[in-house]
Design an enzyme around this catalytic site. Structure first.
Site, mmCIF file in Angstrom:
data_model
loop_
_atom_site.group_PDB
_atom_site.id
_atom_site.type_symbol
_atom_site.label_atom_id
_atom_site.label_comp_id
_atom_site.label_asym_id
_atom_site.label_seq_id
_atom_site.Cartn_x
_atom_site.Cartn_y
_atom_site.Cartn_z
ATOM 1 N N GLY A 17 -40.795 53.309 9.346
ATOM 2 C CA GLY A 17 -40.031 52.059 9.361
ATOM 3 C C GLY A 17 -40.770 51.028 8.542
ATOM 4 N N VAL A 20 -39.917 44.412 7.277
ATOM 5 C CA VAL A 20 -40.989 43.424 7.103
ATOM 6 C C VAL A 20 -42.196 43.773 7.968
ATOM 7 C CG1 VAL A 20 -41.321 40.942 6.906
ATOM 8 C CG2 VAL A 20 -39.049 41.810 7.383
ATOM 9 N N GLY A 22 -43.027 46.662 9.663
ATOM 10 C CA GLY A 22 -43.641 47.968 9.431
ATOM 11 C C GLY A 22 -44.437 47.989 8.135
ATOM 12 N N ARG A 41 -36.315 55.467 6.517
ATOM 13 C CA ARG A 41 -35.044 56.198 6.413
ATOM 14 C C ARG A 41 -34.476 56.098 4.998
ATOM 15 N NH1 ARG A 41 -30.078 53.966 9.912
ATOM 16 N NH2 ARG A 41 -30.612 52.167 8.615
ATOM 17 N N VAL A 82 -39.102 50.259 13.715
ATOM 18 C CA VAL A 82 -37.725 50.141 13.203
ATOM 19 C C VAL A 82 -36.931 49.223 14.111
ATOM 20 C CG1 VAL A 82 -37.873 52.494 12.271
ATOM 21 C CG2 VAL A 82 -36.715 52.109 14.440
ATOM 22 N N GLN A 83 -35.697 49.017 13.746
ATOM 23 C CA GLN A 83 -34.815 48.134 14.503
ATOM 24 C C GLN A 83 -34.853 48.532 15.987
ATOM 25 O OE1 GLN A 83 -30.603 48.627 13.678
ATOM 26 N NE2 GLN A 83 -30.578 46.513 13.017
ATOM 27 N N SER A 136 -47.587 41.003 18.480
ATOM 28 C CA SER A 136 -47.163 39.610 18.327
ATOM 29 C C SER A 136 -47.839 38.968 17.133
ATOM 30 C CB SER A 136 -47.480 38.801 19.580
ATOM 31 O OG SER A 136 -47.145 37.444 19.346
ATOM 32 N N LYS A 191 -46.038 42.314 26.552
ATOM 33 C CA LYS A 191 -45.462 41.657 25.365
ATOM 34 C C LYS A 191 -44.197 40.880 25.739
ATOM 35 C CE LYS A 191 -44.659 40.690 20.977
ATOM 36 N NZ LYS A 191 -43.261 40.483 20.769
ATOM 37 N N HIS A 194 -45.306 37.757 27.417
ATOM 38 C CA HIS A 194 -45.849 36.897 26.355
ATOM 39 C C HIS A 194 -44.696 36.121 25.695
ATOM 40 C CE1 HIS A 194 -46.311 36.254 22.023
ATOM 41 N NE2 HIS A 194 -47.585 36.020 22.240
ATOM 42 N N ASN A 195 -43.622 36.819 25.376
ATOM 43 C CA ASN A 195 -42.493 36.155 24.731
ATOM 44 C C ASN A 195 -41.812 35.169 25.683
ATOM 45 O OD1 ASN A 195 -43.117 37.958 22.712
ATOM 46 N ND2 ASN A 195 -40.991 38.438 22.227
ATOM 47 N N GLU A 198 -43.775 32.180 25.650
ATOM 48 C CA GLU A 198 -43.503 31.516 24.353
ATOM 49 C C GLU A 198 -42.225 30.667 24.457
ATOM 50 O OE1 GLU A 198 -43.765 34.328 21.015
ATOM 51 O OE2 GLU A 198 -41.887 33.481 20.291
ATOM 52 N N LYS A 269 -33.309 36.484 20.866
ATOM 53 C CA LYS A 269 -33.127 37.912 20.624
ATOM 54 C C LYS A 269 -33.211 38.721 21.900
ATOM 55 C CE LYS A 269 -34.501 38.659 15.820
ATOM 56 N NZ LYS A 269 -35.618 39.224 15.035
ATOM 57 N N ARG A 459 -29.333 32.252 57.612
ATOM 58 C CA ARG A 459 -29.062 33.685 57.383
ATOM 59 C C ARG A 459 -28.901 34.423 58.710
ATOM 60 N NH1 ARG A 459 -33.088 36.635 55.088
ATOM 61 N NH2 ARG A 459 -31.644 38.046 54.054
HETATM 62 P P1 NAP Z 1 -35.673 45.271 11.464
HETATM 63 O O1 NAP Z 1 -34.793 44.488 10.576
HETATM 64 O O2 NAP Z 1 -35.558 45.040 12.918
HETATM 65 O O3 NAP Z 1 -35.480 46.831 11.177
HETATM 66 C C1 NAP Z 1 -35.463 47.332 9.881
HETATM 67 C C2 NAP Z 1 -36.046 48.734 9.824
HETATM 68 O O4 NAP Z 1 -35.441 49.598 10.817
HETATM 69 C C3 NAP Z 1 -35.773 49.359 8.480
HETATM 70 O O5 NAP Z 1 -36.920 50.059 8.114
HETATM 71 C C4 NAP Z 1 -34.602 50.295 8.795
HETATM 72 O O6 NAP Z 1 -34.498 51.372 7.920
HETATM 73 C C5 NAP Z 1 -34.990 50.784 10.156
HETATM 74 N N1 NAP Z 1 -33.896 51.392 10.904
HETATM 75 C C6 NAP Z 1 -32.816 50.780 11.438
HETATM 76 N N2 NAP Z 1 -32.031 51.684 12.073
HETATM 77 C C7 NAP Z 1 -32.626 52.886 11.919
HETATM 78 C C8 NAP Z 1 -32.310 54.201 12.351
HETATM 79 N N3 NAP Z 1 -31.208 54.446 13.085
HETATM 80 N N4 NAP Z 1 -33.155 55.210 12.052
HETATM 81 C C9 NAP Z 1 -34.278 54.974 11.340
HETATM 82 N N5 NAP Z 1 -34.636 53.743 10.886
HETATM 83 C C10 NAP Z 1 -33.814 52.725 11.184
HETATM 84 O O7 NAP Z 1 -37.192 45.071 10.972
HETATM 85 P P2 NAP Z 1 -38.386 44.188 11.457
HETATM 86 O O8 NAP Z 1 -38.041 42.740 11.513
HETATM 87 O O9 NAP Z 1 -39.491 44.635 10.594
HETATM 88 O O10 NAP Z 1 -38.650 44.607 12.990
HETATM 89 C C11 NAP Z 1 -39.026 45.925 13.353
HETATM 90 C C12 NAP Z 1 -39.349 45.932 14.833
HETATM 91 O O11 NAP Z 1 -40.414 45.037 15.100
HETATM 92 C C13 NAP Z 1 -38.215 45.519 15.765
HETATM 93 O O12 NAP Z 1 -38.228 46.340 16.915
HETATM 94 C C14 NAP Z 1 -38.581 44.116 16.156
HETATM 95 O O13 NAP Z 1 -38.083 43.781 17.439
HETATM 96 C C15 NAP Z 1 -40.085 44.194 16.179
HETATM 97 N N6 NAP Z 1 -40.778 42.923 15.999
HETATM 98 C C16 NAP Z 1 -40.396 42.077 15.014
HETATM 99 C C17 NAP Z 1 -41.081 40.881 14.838
HETATM 100 C C18 NAP Z 1 -40.696 39.940 13.725
HETATM 101 O O14 NAP Z 1 -41.280 38.856 13.654
HETATM 102 N N7 NAP Z 1 -39.768 40.311 12.867
HETATM 103 C C19 NAP Z 1 -42.178 40.571 15.657
HETATM 104 C C20 NAP Z 1 -42.566 41.480 16.633
HETATM 105 C C21 NAP Z 1 -41.855 42.650 16.794
HETATM 106 P P3 NAP Z 1 -33.552 51.299 6.584
HETATM 107 O O15 NAP Z 1 -34.397 50.658 5.532
HETATM 108 O O16 NAP Z 1 -33.220 52.709 6.293
HETATM 109 O O17 NAP Z 1 -32.350 50.486 6.937
#
Ligand code: NAP
Length: 492
Positions: A17, A20, A22, A41, A82-83, A136, A191, A194-195, A198, A269, A459
Site C-alpha cells: 500500500g 501517502v 504507506g 495494487r 491501505v484504505q 500517529s 491508537k 489517542h485519536n 485528539e 473519519k 429503578r
Molecule cells: P488511503 O487513501 O486511505 O488508501 C490508499 C491506498 O489503499 C492505495 O495504496 C490503494 O491502492 C490502497 N487500496 C485501496 N483499496 C484497496 C484494495 N481493495 N486492495 C488493495 N489496496 C487497496 O491512503 P492513506 O491516507 O495513505 O491511508 C492509509 C491508511 O493509513 C488508512 O488505513 C488510514 O486510516 C491510515 N492512516 C492515515 C493517516 C493520514 O494522516 N492519512 C494517519 C494515520 C493512519 P491503489 O493505488 O491501487 O488504489
C-alpha cells in the site's frame, strides 16, 4: 508488465500500500538502512515511488504480490497501509494465503480493535502473527518519525521492535516513541483512544478561541497572539502551535482572517465515534471526548442549524459588550485555566478507557509507557505528556490521573476560574460543551455523594432493579414500594 524482478529473501520487511502514508513509511524505513520491499495494487504508484525516491535507500519493488512475499526474508514481515475497511480486509486475505507459519502481517491503518482481535485470532490458528499497529503523526510523521503503537504477540515485537523503534519519533530524552502496547488489539485500541483525546483537545482549544472572540471581544489576530503566549505555559503542544498558525493566516482573496472563510462544519473519519461507542460499551465516562464528537456532528447538522437559527428562538442573555482592560486580561487567564483543567480531565478520561479495556481483555498495558510514546511524533504531543509520564512513573497504579499530585494541585488552582468560564458560557450563550462536561466530570468524581442513589431508588421502584444499602454495601435489597408495612426485603 514492469521490469521489476525482486530477488527472493532480499528485503528485511515489506510495505503493501503506497498511498501517502504507506509510501512515506517505506521511505522512512529505507532511509534508516532497512531493505524495504514495496508493493501496491496499482503498479503505477510503485513505479512513482521508485522514480522519485529510489536513491533514498534500498527498495525492493514488486508488481506481483507473490513476488513481493517471496522477496521478504523469513520470518516475513509485511506491513499493510491501505484504505481502512474493505481494502485492509482484502489485503490481509491475500497476504495470508501467501504467508507461512511464523510470518507477521501488520495492519498499520486505523482499524477498529474488535476487527483486529477477530483477525488476530483467525490468523493465530494458522500460525501467522497478526499485529494491529497504530501510527500517529499524519503523512509528515510517517516520513520523519511517527508515534507507533503496535499490538500483537511479544514474539512478533522482538522481530518488529528494532525496525519500528529505529524509524519512530524520539522524545527529548532520546527515547523512541514506540513500544509493544500489548497483545492482539491493544495497539489499535490505544491508537483509537489517542485519536479520541485528539478530538477532545481540539474541541477544547476551539471553545477557548470562541470564548475569547465572542465574550472577550478579542480579534482573531489577538487570539493568535494569546495562543502563541500559551506556548510558555503547561499548554505548550503541537495542537496549540497548529492553532496559532491557522489563526495567524489571512485569506489572500478576501483579506479576512482565514478561519472566517472556512465553513464551520467539522468533519470526522470515525475514531472519535469509536472511542465514544467503546467507552459506552465498557461503562467508562469519557464526556469530553463524547462532547467533542457530538460537537463535530452538531456543527455539520446544516439543516437543523439553519432551521433553529431561522426560528428566532429567544436565546436569553448574551454578552453586552466586549471586555476591556483588567477584566479582559483576567478573562484570558481564566480561559487558559479552564483549558488546562479541561485538558487534564480529558486525558484522565482517555487513560481510564485504556485502563478499563486493558483489565477487561487482559492486555496489561503500561499506561506510563503510553504517555511516553505520545511525547513526540503524534498529533497530541505536548509538554503535558512529560507530567503524565512522571505521574505514572511515581505511581503506576494511579486510579485516575486526576489524583496525581501534579494534576490535583493544578485542578485545585484552575477550578475557580474554570467555573467562572463555564458559567459565562452558559450566561452568554457562547457554547463550551467540552469545558462544561469536563468540569462536571471532575465534580462528579470528587463528590461525597452522587444523585445516583436516587436513580437506584427510581429503578427499584419501577423495575425491581434492587439496590445496595450504605450500611450493607454487598447486600442486595428491594423495597416493596406499594406495601409500606413490609417495605424492604433482602434478596441476597
Ligand atoms: P488511503 O487513501 O486511505 O488508501 C490508499 C491506498 O489503499 C492505495 O495504496 C490503494 O491502492 C490502497 N487500496 C485501496 N483499496 C484497496 C484494495 N481493495 N486492495 C488493495 N489496496 C487497496 O491512503 P492513506 O491516507 O495513505 O491511508 C492509509 C491508511 O493509513 C488508512 O488505513 C488510514 O486510516 C491510515 N492512516 C492515515 C493517516 C493520514 O494522516 N492519512 C494517519 C494515520 C493512519 P491503489 O493505488 O491501487 O488504489
Amino acid at each position: 508488465m514492469t521490469g521489476f524482478t525482486p530477488a527472493p529473501s532480499s528485503a528485511d520487511l515489506g510495505v503493501y500500500g503506497l498511498g501517502v502514508m504507506g509510501a512515506n513509511l517505506a521511505r522512512n524505513l529505507a532511509r534508516h538502512g532497512h531493505a524495504v520491499a514495496v508493493y501496491n495494487r496499482t503498479t503505477a504508484r510503485t513505479e512513482r515511488l521508485m522514480d522519485n525516491h529510489a536513491a533514498e535507500g534500498e527498495f525492493v519493488p514488486a508488481a506481483d504480490l507473490a513476488d513481493f512475499v517471496a522477496s521478504l526474508r523469513s520470518p516475513r514481515v509485511a506491513i499493510i497501509m491501505v484504505q481502512a475497511g474493505a481494502g485492509t480486509e482484502e489485503a490481509i486475505g491475500q497476504l495470508a494465503e501467501l504467508m507461512e507459519p511464523g510470518d507477521i502481517i501488520v495492519d498499520a491503518g486505523n482499524t477498529l480493535y474488535t476487527d483486529t482481535r477477530r483477525r488476530e485470532e483467525a490468523l493465530r490458528d494458522r500460525g501467522i502473527h497478526f499485529v494491529g499497529m497504530g501510527v500517529s503523526g499524519g503523512e509528515e510523521g510517517a516520513l520523519l518519525g511517527p508515534s507507533i503503537m503496535p499490538g500483537g504477540t511479544e514474539e512478533s515485537y522482538q522481530r518488529l521492535g528494532p525496525m519500528l523503534e529505529s524509524i519512530s519519533a524520539r522524545a527529548d530524552d532520546g527515547a523512541p516513541c514506540c513500544t509493544h502496547v500489548g497483545p492482539d488489539g491493544a495497539g489499535h485500541f490505544v491508537k483509537m483512544v489517542h485519536n479520541g483525546i485528539e478530538y477532545a483537545d481540539m474541541q477544547l482549544i476551539a471553545e477557548a478561541y470562541d470564548l475569547l472572540r465572542h465574550v472577550g471581544g478579542l480579534s482573531v489576530a489577538e487570539i493568535a497572539e494569546v495562543f502563541r503566549s500559551w506556548k510558555d505555559s503547561e499548554l505548550d503542544s503541537y495542537l496549540i502551535d497548529v492553532t496559532t498558525e491557522v489563526l495567524s493566516r489571512t485569506d489572500p482573496a478576501t483579506g479576512q482572517p482565514f478561519v472566517d472563510v472556512i465553513v464551520d462544519a467539522a468533519g470526522q473519519k470515525g475514531t472519535g465515534v469509536w472511542t465514544t461507542q467503546t467507552a459506552l460499551e465498557l461503562g467508562v465516562a469519557v464526556p469530553a471526548i463524547a462532547e467533542a464528537t457530538f460537537a463535530r456532528a452538531a456543527s455539520s447538522s446544516a439543516d437543523a442549524r439553519a432551521a433553529v437559527r431561522g426560528a428566532s428562538i429567544e436565546l436569553g442573555a448574551s454578552q453586552d459588550a466586549p471586555l476591556a482592560g483588567v477584566e479582559r486580561e483576567a478573562f484570558i487567564e481564566a480561559v487558559r485555566q479552564a483549558l488546562y483543567g479541561s485538558k487534564i480531565a480529558a486525558y484522565a478520561q482517555g487513560f481510564d478507557e485504556i485502563a478499563t479495556a486493558s483489565a477487561q481483555y487482559g492486555w496489561n498495558i503500561d499506561l506510563g509507557a503510553m504517555a511516553t510514546i505520545w511525547r513526540a511524533g503524534c498529533i497530541i504531543r505536548a509538554r503535558f505528556l512529560e507530567d503524565i509520564t512522571r505521574a505514572y512513573a511515581q505511581e503506576p497504579e494511579l486510579a485516575s490521573l486526576l489524583t496525581a499530585p501534579v494534576f490535583s494541585a493544578a485542578l485545585a488552582g484552575a477550578l475557580p476560574a474554570w467555573r467562572q468560564v463555564v458559567a459565562t458560557s452558559a450566561l452568554t450563550g457562547v457554547p463550551a460543551p467540552a469545558f462544561a462536561a469536563s468540569l462536571a466530570y471532575v465534580d462528579q468524581l470528587r463528590a461525597e455523594r452522587l444523585p445516583a442513589a436516587l436513580i437506584q431508588g427510581q429503578r427499584d421502584f419501577f423495575g425491581s432493579h434492587t439496590y445496595h444499602r450504605v450500611d450493607d454495601p454487598t447486600g442486595v435489597y428491594h423495597t416493596l414500594w406499594s406495601t409500606p408495612e413490609r417495605a424492604e426485603e433482602k434478596w441476597n
